[in-house]
Motif scaffolding. Structure first.
Motif: not given
Length: 143
Positions: A33, A37, A41-42, A44-45
């Motif tokens: 990653l 990326a 992802i962080s 979005g979480g």
């Protein structure tokens, strides 16, 4: 250096009784990653976590409002029930008093009864005073 620490591994091919070594294999520990990326992802979480918390807060508020409404309706029902019970008690006491007064006033009064002929005539022929069936037959014995 061991192969695990250096990332180099010697390759050995064994076929039948022959052994051949074509070289070494370099294993690098690069991350699959990339930094964007991982950041995506962080983020979005984090947004998902915020959305879940917002839903839970809204649910809690709605539940609290529903509980308050239920308690208010329950109190109104209890008040209404107690008012109806009190009104029924008062009405029952009033009726008991009225019945007692009525029975005291009817000491010398009797229920009127009709003789059988009048009763039968009113039941069988209501509204007819002179019916041919009820006329007395004038039969005089012949001389």
């Amino acid at each position: 250096d061991t192969p695990i620490q250096s990332g180099r591994q010697r390759i050995m091919i064994l076929v039948g009784g022959l052994q051949y070594s074509p070289g070494t294999l370099q294993i690098s520990a690069d991350s699959a990653l990339t930094l964007p990326a991982i950041i995506g992802i962080s983020a979005g979480g984090g947004l998902l976590l915020l959305a879940i918390i917002a839903v839970l807060i809204a649910y809690k508020r709605k539940t609290r409002d529903a509980d308050r409404t239920l308690k208010r309706l329950q109190m109104q029902m209890d008040n209404l029930e107690s008012r109806v019970a009190l009104e029924c008690k008062e009405a029952f006491a009033e009726l008991q008093t009225d019945i007692h007064e009525l029975t005291n006033n009817m000491d010398g009064v009797k229920i009127p009864f009709l003789d059988y002929k009048t009763y039968a005539m009113r039941v069988l022929f209501p509204g007819i005073e002179e019916h041919p069936v009820l006329k007395e037959l004038d039969q005089t014995p012949p001389n």
